[in-house]
Scaffold this active site. Structure first.
Site, PDB file in Angstrom:
ATOM      1  N   LEU A  80       0.828  -1.209   0.000  1.00 55.20           N
ATOM      2  CA  LEU A  80       0.000   0.000   0.000  1.00 55.20           C
ATOM      3  C   LEU A  80       0.858   1.253   0.000  1.00 55.20           C
ATOM      4  O   LEU A  80       0.506   2.264  -0.608  1.00 55.20           O
ATOM      5  CB  LEU A  80      -0.939  -0.012   1.222  1.00 55.20           C
ATOM      6  CG  LEU A  80      -1.878  -1.215   1.300  1.00 55.20           C
ATOM      7  CD1 LEU A  80      -2.906  -1.009   2.415  1.00 55.20           C
ATOM      8  CD2 LEU A  80      -2.576  -1.472  -0.026  1.00 55.20           C
TER       9      LEU A  80
ATOM     10  N   GLY B 259       3.608   2.015   7.945  1.00 51.40           N
ATOM     11  CA  GLY B 259       4.600   1.004   8.291  1.00 51.40           C
ATOM     12  C   GLY B 259       4.099   0.101   9.391  1.00 51.40           C
ATOM     13  O   GLY B 259       3.238   0.487  10.177  1.00 51.40           O
TER      14      GLY B 259
ATOM     15  N   HIS C 146      -9.101  -5.804  11.243  1.00 49.75           N
ATOM     16  CA  HIS C 146      -8.841  -6.785  12.295  1.00 49.75           C
ATOM     17  C   HIS C 146      -8.885  -6.178  13.695  1.00 49.75           C
ATOM     18  O   HIS C 146      -8.799  -6.899  14.677  1.00 49.75           O
ATOM     19  CB  HIS C 146      -7.555  -7.536  11.992  1.00 49.75           C
ATOM     20  CG  HIS C 146      -7.631  -8.259  10.690  1.00 49.75           C
ATOM     21  ND1 HIS C 146      -8.461  -9.337  10.504  1.00 49.75           N
ATOM     22  CD2 HIS C 146      -7.068  -8.004   9.481  1.00 49.75           C
ATOM     23  CE1 HIS C 146      -8.381  -9.738   9.229  1.00 49.75           C
ATOM     24  NE2 HIS C 146      -7.539  -8.943   8.588  1.00 49.75           N
TER      25      HIS C 146
ATOM     26  N   TYR D 125      -2.055  -8.962  15.776  1.00 47.39           N
ATOM     27  CA  TYR D 125      -2.031  -7.892  14.777  1.00 47.39           C
ATOM     28  C   TYR D 125      -3.179  -6.904  15.021  1.00 47.39           C
ATOM     29  O   TYR D 125      -2.982  -5.681  15.088  1.00 47.39           O
ATOM     30  CB  TYR D 125      -2.136  -8.530  13.389  1.00 47.39           C
ATOM     31  CG  TYR D 125      -2.349  -7.573  12.248  1.00 47.39           C
ATOM     32  CD1 TYR D 125      -1.310  -6.779  11.766  1.00 47.39           C
ATOM     33  CD2 TYR D 125      -3.599  -7.487  11.632  1.00 47.39           C
ATOM     34  CE1 TYR D 125      -1.524  -5.917  10.696  1.00 47.39           C
ATOM     35  CE2 TYR D 125      -3.799  -6.626  10.566  1.00 47.39           C
ATOM     36  CZ  TYR D 125      -2.767  -5.834  10.101  1.00 47.39           C
ATOM     37  OH  TYR D 125      -2.966  -4.979   9.055  1.00 47.39           O
TER      38      TYR D 125
ATOM     39  N   LYS E 146      -3.336  -2.825  16.298  1.00 44.62           N
ATOM     40  CA  LYS E 146      -4.063  -1.740  15.623  1.00 44.62           C
ATOM     41  C   LYS E 146      -4.922  -0.978  16.639  1.00 44.62           C
ATOM     42  O   LYS E 146      -4.995   0.255  16.620  1.00 44.62           O
ATOM     43  CB  LYS E 146      -4.940  -2.307  14.496  1.00 44.62           C
ATOM     44  CG  LYS E 146      -4.162  -2.970  13.364  1.00 44.62           C
ATOM     45  CD  LYS E 146      -3.187  -2.006  12.707  1.00 44.62           C
ATOM     46  CE  LYS E 146      -2.418  -2.599  11.541  1.00 44.62           C
ATOM     47  NZ  LYS E 146      -1.432  -1.660  10.987  1.00 44.62           N
TER      48      LYS E 146
ATOM     49  N   ARG F 162     -15.235 -13.255   0.176  1.00 50.45           N
ATOM     50  CA  ARG F 162     -15.321 -12.256   1.248  1.00 50.45           C
ATOM     51  C   ARG F 162     -14.919 -10.878   0.735  1.00 50.45           C
ATOM     52  O   ARG F 162     -15.470  -9.855   1.145  1.00 50.45           O
ATOM     53  CB  ARG F 162     -14.439 -12.696   2.417  1.00 50.45           C
ATOM     54  CG  ARG F 162     -14.389 -11.726   3.581  1.00 50.45           C
ATOM     55  CD  ARG F 162     -13.633 -12.357   4.738  1.00 50.45           C
ATOM     56  NE  ARG F 162     -13.071 -11.345   5.621  1.00 50.45           N
ATOM     57  CZ  ARG F 162     -11.917 -10.729   5.402  1.00 50.45           C
ATOM     58  NH1 ARG F 162     -11.195 -11.022   4.326  1.00 50.45           N
ATOM     59  NH2 ARG F 162     -11.478  -9.810   6.250  1.00 50.45           N
TER      60      ARG F 162
END
Lengths: 267, 267, 267, 267, 267, 267
Positions: free
Chosen positions: B16, B73, B114, B137, B141, B175
């Site tokens: 990305l 990052g 997530h 993970y 976030k 999905r």
């Protein structure tokens, strides 16, 4: 390519059942059709099995071998209690219980705006709004919605509960400018409910992309239902034909329309 | 005309980050790029500064002189705890604290679906839904989202937290028909988050204008994000390539997909 | 009769840990105590195992053989990032992951009012209110709350997250008249969290039955926590000793008190 | 002084009906009692009228001349569908419709915790929580709650729907420490529902003032129900007699208890 | 065909009143226009009746014989209290009370974004958000909204309360890119409010279909208002002409814009 | 020890003002009293300043030198518009604006249940419920609540808005069993509103600890208001004296009581 080996439609001789008989044909290798009324001869890829919804043993036979059920059978409007009880309540139970015994994993049910008919127009509702039925008919729709929730939590059977507003070939009165659902959009909605990957227990309003509307489907975007029709193209004709209503009339003020001014069916 | 004198993109060598390196170029006189991986040579109007996110002194150098930070990052998927800790948690802190010390006033952060992966599809979520992370993970976030909230309330640094769903060139499984975000829409969303006049602490879902979706951006219309792409044009290909999932599989039932069926990364 | 074979208390040398060391003794055949600070000699039915929370291998040894964990270790106030990271974040992860590997099924965690410190007094909050941390310390509490949610959804480990307000022998300032929690009520609350039959992921505010309060436990009545003490009996003394605050001061306006006016710990 | 000329109790021979037969006596000049089971001889100020709830004509006779109805008749636990249908669904309709025809203006109905049995303990619920039935029994309770809402909106008949948790002489298992309702509190609650000046359609949880509880009556303070008993005085005995449950067992995790692990009554 | 025999517009000489004078003409056989300022000569199908809003007797004359009222008169921006009081508060009362006495059943009122001006941009609001006025002007708008609610509940007079954002020929600053409403959309919205069958007491935001926006009309889809214009087509010009704002400036952070930084009008 | 140098009470000759004149005396070195009605001679530590609330210049004199204002002046029941306008609306503005000019930082205002009178009893309300006024009197209370919100957001003046239910020496009718507030509890509530450290803009219901009640103060526990009296001790007397009401009567069904059946004051 067909998604289902054998898909059952109840109430297949009814106004909406007939639409689905044609519209859902691409989804199944075999479409099994049932109704108490005459279904005419089976077409290609069709099976016809007449049945009374209130007859559990017969419903067991009808559901046997099906992958999914589109349950549109039952009294389509307010009727005396005995009829509501027999076709909607007993019929609803019979379909869910037969589905459980035969291992069917998903049911699409024709619930109704009348499960929340006593919502005022300006108050509106979304798919989390608690029941507010306007008739015995509406109460029977609430019953099947709750029954479906129990079969989901306890037995893992998924259901889509379609609170269909006003599904007709064309809108016929001013309220329909907000509540109309086209036959094409009905077919799309049922198709999405049958093919969406995971639906759990989902309540959705059956309406087209009308300019006016009383209900929000904002919380059920996982279905991917995007209506293609709108009552707006019929506005001029409808407004010319029908005088404006009186907002003090419950049939105008409440989403359920004239069902909110009906007395008891025995009166 | 460039809006920023010097705009920093972290993770600029990633999938990305590379998209943003190209897509955000018009926004800044100078684009400063950082990553631990190879960034190739600096193009015109670019500065390349390799760095480990976990190295605070280096991040201080990297952030110095920038007007805003696009922080993409960190580990892009579930990884062992030490790696999550180093790149996502320490890295997240380092970027925010360096920004504070250098007077940077706005940060756009690549959060993730997530962070709320254990939301069921039919349950859905909007931008006020509390965290429900599905992996280490996802927890990392959530950590940066909360860190950003503290830096906003205490130090007045604005943040947009992008819960990116599935940002790939094209949807690759069923999905993704609900979760896909195109590269073009990503560039638009980051651009809007950088240029909207006032954002405070805004959580937004990174999704294209898909027919199906699990999350609502209705509450963040102030960003002016209007996706232009849709997974729908890829439906036929995807459905042909991928068998339907089982709704009883947590990877299908929950928005987080296979992250919800992963065990611990050390197992 | 003891409910647990072996119950672990982390941070057992701390102010609250010491209270629990005494107060929870009746619950367990053996109380295992750990801390980086001196724990004195083990008493009857006690085991002492010194440890750094940031040392995963040691925490694995400490958790081995325990039925449940009362995790009160970590920096008790705002501290430099490295210390928060080591003791609270790494320590929190180490405890949860060790618990998972050893099959521990319930953890009671000392979260804090500072996870929601930027709630205004008159705005209030209940146990569903999203995070609004006021310090790095508060952010680390949010991290463990979210980590606990992931371990619950993915691995079935239950947690009670205690947003302890101000747990001291007696209230010492005017804010404490609303935020105080007595040691006796702390022991009751932890006991209830350990023994309630089913708690899933429950957030609860740690406060006594004060006349004033900022937070509601109305939604967590399943714990059966009924505080027995109240800051009210200390009002006369506290009000005589402390001048009224200025409502325009963030330390007065926000629930987090002086944590809301602290700068960054490195400043 | 009696508030009612003639008050009808259905299910008056049942466990709770017997309690009300005694407890409500002061409220009415005449207490009319009905049940399918033996009611013994009428006492002073009593009338005994045996009846099957499913027999509409008989229910019409039973309701005639009454000022209000306390409807506690119907299957008291999960039963085969035919029995639920006959006693609860048809019986519920018969009572409401007879009440309407005879001009009765208020009904107090014994709904149940099983109308929301699939609420998790830590999730909790209040009186606005949508239905989540755990059995056919629970679905039938939802049916009468919805039926009552329609009779309120359309015909102006007020109802109190009592989601009775566990009404026994004493708590007998650990779940009852949260769900118990004493007979004395039941009598108070029914009395308040009959005599409160205006109740419209009110849902209320039937629980004593237990230390633990899963449901909140905070929104129905207009009833003036203030329970006087608590399961807490029975805790020592109950905990000694019953081993703690496993929170992973649905019978422990969900408010509905063992009803959540029952299969279908025909299995 | 005209829907109203005689439709009254107050403030008809104002900027928006003039737009409505033209735009609503097709709705009424006769348009009655009132203002304190010069209204020029009556056109065909028009009646001109100059009036001070604060003069009840005159307002009684003005309202006599009208079917509905579009009440756009009053101070259009922040003004000294005496002026707000006279034109907005007394004027608002006079119009509602005259309407009641003359049997008018529906009023459309020009409320304002400044009734909720202290909503932060990223926080947003919908039509249920409680008042948060930013000026005396905004408080007077809240007053009429509440007055209208009382006239609805007590006297059955329906009202639409239009929280008009920024209704100008074109957007003139960056905030307008979110708040602009075109004249064409204003005419549509007022038309819909006058002709929708049932509106009770409906609050709606007056905005075009802008890419950015702070307010949601999702809950008032029953009006059928579908804006046709968008500020987006003016973005390039506006952004070129106006420098970006500072998000720390309340005039940027809050929806009310510069009204949020104004002091008291007497200062 | 006195908390305030000089505390102003408006409406000090009224029924509640007289109670506060006595009850608040300990809070202030000097109590300044104002009213249009006779206040009798100033007692020790009292100053008497007659005034009309509608006279801004006089109110400026009255407020000068005060630390805080307890604003209980204005028409105490439904009155003709001119009187509501003069005493409640102009009076409310005059008090707030004079407070601003003189640097007063906190105001306690006698709002009323009639600001939300059209809430149904069984529907209930809490302190976030939007306005639903039942009379011009109620609308004027809404006006001051909103005015107070603007003075808080814009000028930092804190306010407590007391929606006093029925504050009399004793309950006199059945509705009072739910709405009664004792004089002693009034004094406590006003005292708490004056002395709580931070209140911002707080709405609170003025009710005693009645068994029945329509409103919840659960969200305003930061005030520390814990009523000591209850209407319950008056129940036997009241029920003997007053026949039960008809729930179909709006004066019974709605919280506002007879205010909901009053017509316009001019009728």
């Amino acid at each position: 390519m067909a998604r289902f080996e054998r898909l059952l439609i109840t109430g297949a001789a009814g106004a909406l059942g007939s639409v689905l008989r044609e519209g859902l044909a691409p989804l199944a290798t075999t479409l099994r059709l049932t109704d108490r009324a005459d279904l005419a001869a089976a077409g290609p890829h069709e099976e016809v099995m007449p049945a009374e919804l209130g007859d559990f043993d017969r419903i067991m036979e009808v559901v046997a071998g099906c992958d999914a059920v589109v349950h549109f059978g039952a009294a389509p409007v307010e009727r005396p209690w005995e009829e509501i009880l027999e076709s909607s309540i007993k019929g609803g139970y019979n379909v869910y219980e037969a589905a459980r015994r035969h291992g069917v994993k998903r049911i699409v049910y024709a619930s109704s705006i009348h499960a929340v008919g006593y919502v005022r127009r300006e108050e509106g509702a979304d798919t989390d709004t608690p029941h507010r039925p306007d008739t015995l008919y509406g109460v029977s729709k609430c019953f099947v919605e709750d029954l479906a929730k129990m079969y989901w939590h306890k037995f893992g059977i998924e259901s889509a509960l379609l609170r269909i507003n006003s599904c007709f070939p064309e809108p016929v009165d001013r309220r329909h400018l907000a509540t109309w659902m086209s036959h094409r959009d009905l077919v799309q909605l049922v198709t999405r409910c049958l093919t969406a990957e995971s639906i759990g227990h989902t309540v959705v309003y059956g309406i087209s992309d009308n300019r006016e509307r009383f209900f929000s489907n904002e919380k059920v975007r996982h279905l991917g239902y995007v209506p293609q029709d709108s009552a707006e193209v019929h506005r001029a004709r409808v407004e010319a034909a029908c005088a404006p209503g009186d907002p003090a009339d419950p049939a105008v003020a409440f989403a359920g329309g004239v069902f909110c001014t009906m007395g008891h069916p025995d009166d």
